[in-house]
Scaffold this motif. Structure first.
Motif, PDB file in Angstrom:
ATOM      1  N   GLU A   1      12.622 -14.622  -6.690  1.00  0.00           N
ATOM      2  CA  GLU A   1      11.273 -14.363  -6.211  1.00  0.00           C
ATOM      3  C   GLU A   1      11.093 -12.859  -6.042  1.00  0.00           C
ATOM      4  OE1 GLU A   1       8.685 -15.408  -2.341  1.00  0.00           O
ATOM      5  OE2 GLU A   1       9.656 -17.041  -3.394  1.00  0.00           O
ATOM      6  N   GLY A   2       9.892 -12.418  -6.166  1.00  0.00           N
ATOM      7  CA  GLY A   2       9.613 -10.993  -6.043  1.00  0.00           C
ATOM      8  C   GLY A   2       8.299 -10.754  -5.329  1.00  0.00           C
ATOM      9  N   LEU A   3       7.854  -9.519  -5.419  1.00  0.00           N
ATOM     10  CA  LEU A   3       6.582  -9.103  -4.832  1.00  0.00           C
ATOM     11  C   LEU A   3       5.577  -8.929  -5.954  1.00  0.00           C
ATOM     12  CD1 LEU A   3       8.034  -6.385  -2.434  1.00  0.00           C
ATOM     13  CD2 LEU A   3       7.378  -8.723  -1.842  1.00  0.00           C
ATOM     14  N   PHE A   4       4.395  -9.464  -5.778  1.00  0.00           N
ATOM     15  CA  PHE A   4       3.366  -9.394  -6.810  1.00  0.00           C
ATOM     16  C   PHE A   4       2.188  -8.566  -6.316  1.00  0.00           C
ATOM     17  CE2 PHE A   4       5.811 -13.190  -7.500  1.00  0.00           C
ATOM     18  CZ  PHE A   4       6.024 -13.194  -8.864  1.00  0.00           C
ATOM     19  N   PHE A   5       1.723  -7.678  -7.188  1.00  0.00           N
ATOM     20  CA  PHE A   5       0.611  -6.790  -6.859  1.00  0.00           C
ATOM     21  C   PHE A   5      -0.342  -6.714  -8.040  1.00  0.00           C
ATOM     22  CE2 PHE A   5       4.395  -5.106  -4.751  1.00  0.00           C
ATOM     23  CZ  PHE A   5       3.986  -5.111  -3.436  1.00  0.00           C
ATOM     24  N   ASP A  68      10.069   7.477   0.256  1.00  0.00           N
ATOM     25  CA  ASP A  68      10.296   6.576  -0.882  1.00  0.00           C
ATOM     26  C   ASP A  68      11.228   5.426  -0.525  1.00  0.00           C
ATOM     27  OD1 ASP A  68       8.653   7.928  -2.623  1.00  0.00           O
ATOM     28  OD2 ASP A  68      10.261   9.008  -3.632  1.00  0.00           O
ATOM     29  N   ARG A  69      12.005   5.567   0.544  1.00  0.00           N
ATOM     30  CA  ARG A  69      13.000   4.545   0.915  1.00  0.00           C
ATOM     31  C   ARG A  69      12.429   3.420   1.773  1.00  0.00           C
ATOM     32  NH1 ARG A  69      17.026   9.211   2.491  1.00  0.00           N
ATOM     33  NH2 ARG A  69      15.175   9.572   3.697  1.00  0.00           N
ATOM     34  N   ILE A  70      11.166   3.495   2.163  1.00  0.00           N
ATOM     35  CA  ILE A  70      10.574   2.449   3.001  1.00  0.00           C
ATOM     36  C   ILE A  70      10.462   1.154   2.188  1.00  0.00           C
ATOM     37  CG2 ILE A  70       8.485   1.695   4.221  1.00  0.00           C
ATOM     38  CD1 ILE A  70       7.906   4.619   4.824  1.00  0.00           C
ATOM     39  N   PRO A  71      11.034   0.061   2.691  1.00  0.00           N
ATOM     40  CA  PRO A  71      10.867  -1.230   1.992  1.00  0.00           C
ATOM     41  C   PRO A  71       9.402  -1.660   2.011  1.00  0.00           C
ATOM     42  CG  PRO A  71      12.668  -1.330   3.593  1.00  0.00           C
ATOM     43  CD  PRO A  71      11.927  -0.056   3.842  1.00  0.00           C
ATOM     44  N   LEU A  72       8.927  -2.179   0.896  1.00  0.00           N
ATOM     45  CA  LEU A  72       7.533  -2.620   0.821  1.00  0.00           C
ATOM     46  C   LEU A  72       7.251  -3.742   1.819  1.00  0.00           C
ATOM     47  CD1 LEU A  72       6.861  -2.532  -3.016  1.00  0.00           C
ATOM     48  CD2 LEU A  72       6.105  -0.906  -1.274  1.00  0.00           C
ATOM     49  N   THR A  73       8.268  -4.521   2.144  1.00  0.00           N
ATOM     50  CA  THR A  73       8.079  -5.612   3.104  1.00  0.00           C
ATOM     51  C   THR A  73       7.795  -5.081   4.510  1.00  0.00           C
ATOM     52  OG1 THR A  73      10.479  -5.742   3.358  1.00  0.00           O
ATOM     53  CG2 THR A  73       9.444  -7.288   1.809  1.00  0.00           C
ATOM     54  N   ASN A  74       8.065  -3.799   4.757  1.00  0.00           N
ATOM     55  CA  ASN A  74       7.774  -3.193   6.061  1.00  0.00           C
ATOM     56  C   ASN A  74       6.338  -2.652   6.144  1.00  0.00           C
ATOM     57  OD1 ASN A  74      10.442  -3.692   6.574  1.00  0.00           O
ATOM     58  ND2 ASN A  74      11.003  -1.583   6.992  1.00  0.00           N
ATOM     59  N   LEU A  75       5.623  -2.664   5.041  1.00  0.00           N
ATOM     60  CA  LEU A  75       4.261  -2.129   5.003  1.00  0.00           C
ATOM     61  C   LEU A  75       3.249  -3.269   5.012  1.00  0.00           C
ATOM     62  CD1 LEU A  75       4.745   0.574   2.230  1.00  0.00           C
ATOM     63  CD2 LEU A  75       4.660   0.942   4.695  1.00  0.00           C
ATOM     64  N   ASP A  76       2.111  -3.042   5.630  1.00  0.00           N
ATOM     65  CA  ASP A  76       1.032  -4.014   5.639  1.00  0.00           C
ATOM     66  C   ASP A  76       0.158  -3.741   4.416  1.00  0.00           C
ATOM     67  OD1 ASP A  76      -0.904  -5.871   6.216  1.00  0.00           O
ATOM     68  OD2 ASP A  76      -1.856  -4.658   7.778  1.00  0.00           O
ATOM     69  N   LEU A  77       0.450  -4.430   3.323  1.00  0.00           N
ATOM     70  CA  LEU A  77      -0.253  -4.176   2.064  1.00  0.00           C
ATOM     71  C   LEU A  77      -1.438  -5.107   1.846  1.00  0.00           C
ATOM     72  CD1 LEU A  77       2.826  -3.513  -0.227  1.00  0.00           C
ATOM     73  CD2 LEU A  77       1.347  -1.851   0.908  1.00  0.00           C
ATOM     74  N   GLY A  78      -1.601  -6.108   2.653  1.00  0.00           N
ATOM     75  CA  GLY A  78      -2.730  -7.012   2.499  1.00  0.00           C
ATOM     76  C   GLY A  78      -2.627  -7.828   1.220  1.00  0.00           C
ATOM     77  N   ASP A  79      -3.707  -8.525   0.903  1.00  0.00           N
ATOM     78  CA  ASP A  79      -3.728  -9.393  -0.276  1.00  0.00           C
ATOM     79  C   ASP A  79      -4.529  -8.811  -1.434  1.00  0.00           C
ATOM     80  OD1 ASP A  79      -2.226 -11.333   1.020  1.00  0.00           O
ATOM     81  OD2 ASP A  79      -4.012 -12.292   1.867  1.00  0.00           O
ATOM     82  N   GLY A  80      -5.258  -7.731  -1.204  1.00  0.00           N
ATOM     83  CA  GLY A  80      -6.114  -7.159  -2.239  1.00  0.00           C
ATOM     84  C   GLY A  80      -5.342  -6.262  -3.196  1.00  0.00           C
ATOM     85  N   PRO A  81      -6.024  -5.783  -4.222  1.00  0.00           N
ATOM     86  CA  PRO A  81      -5.376  -4.875  -5.174  1.00  0.00           C
ATOM     87  C   PRO A  81      -5.062  -3.523  -4.531  1.00  0.00           C
ATOM     88  CG  PRO A  81      -7.706  -5.080  -5.674  1.00  0.00           C
ATOM     89  CD  PRO A  81      -7.416  -6.047  -4.567  1.00  0.00           C
ATOM     90  N   LEU A  82      -4.086  -2.841  -5.100  1.00  0.00           N
ATOM     91  CA  LEU A  82      -3.719  -1.493  -4.660  1.00  0.00           C
ATOM     92  C   LEU A  82      -4.430  -0.492  -5.557  1.00  0.00           C
ATOM     93  CD1 LEU A  82       0.123  -2.017  -4.169  1.00  0.00           C
ATOM     94  CD2 LEU A  82      -1.689  -2.142  -2.447  1.00  0.00           C
ATOM     95  N   GLN A  83      -5.137   0.456  -4.949  1.00  0.00           N
ATOM     96  CA  GLN A  83      -5.875   1.449  -5.714  1.00  0.00           C
ATOM     97  C   GLN A  83      -4.968   2.650  -5.971  1.00  0.00           C
ATOM     98  OE1 GLN A  83      -7.064   0.650  -2.417  1.00  0.00           O
ATOM     99  NE2 GLN A  83      -8.113  -1.152  -3.156  1.00  0.00           N
ATOM    100  N   CYS A  84      -4.893   3.076  -7.224  1.00  0.00           N
ATOM    101  CA  CYS A  84      -4.055   4.212  -7.617  1.00  0.00           C
ATOM    102  C   CYS A  84      -4.950   5.341  -8.130  1.00  0.00           C
ATOM    103  CB  CYS A  84      -3.090   3.799  -8.725  1.00  0.00           C
ATOM    104  SG  CYS A  84      -2.025   2.424  -8.268  1.00  0.00           S
ATOM    105  N   LEU A  85      -4.745   6.517  -7.584  1.00  0.00           N
ATOM    106  CA  LEU A  85      -5.517   7.692  -7.996  1.00  0.00           C
ATOM    107  C   LEU A  85      -4.566   8.828  -8.320  1.00  0.00           C
ATOM    108  CD1 LEU A  85      -8.342   7.589  -5.302  1.00  0.00           C
ATOM    109  CD2 LEU A  85      -8.521   6.952  -7.714  1.00  0.00           C
TER     110      LEU A  85
END
Length: 104
Positions: A1-5, A68-85
């Motif tokens: 299993e993984g993380l989906f974005f 860069d070492r922060i695990p993504l599971t420690n961040l509140d990323l929500g369910d929406g898309p991630l905006q990249c600029l």
């Protein structure tokens, strides 16, 4: 299993007088992925749109700052898309005029 974005990445305009668009890019990372891994994946997905510098990534309008070492599971990323600029550094370098052109 993984993380989906879903990444929202600027797309080049189809013509000189058109506005740039947005590409939606699905992304899967390992369950133990870090913020650095997300930044590198976004850079690979964005290609030349990011000028070789890791993009700024936003989740629900909030900039994802930190090591860069922060695990993504420690961040509140929500369910929406991630905006990249593009990085501000990349934008500044595109605006600057080389010294050889200043003298002309």
């Amino acid at each position: 299993e993984g993380l989906f974005f879903e990444l929202l990445i600027p797309a080049p305009p189809p013509s000189a007088d058109a506005l740039p668009g947005v590409r939606r890019v699905p992304l899967q990372l390992p369950a133990d992925a870090t913020l650095g891994a997300l930044r590198q994946a976004a850079l690979r997905c964005g290609g030349e749109q990011f000028g070789g510098a890791c993009p700024r990534i936003f989740s629900n309008g909030r900039f994802l700052a930190g090591s860069d070492r922060i695990p993504l599971t420690n961040l509140d990323l929500g369910d929406g898309p991630l905006q990249c600029l593009p990085s501000n550094l990349t934008l500044k370098s595109k605006r600057s005029v080389p010294k050889s052109e200043e003298r002309a």
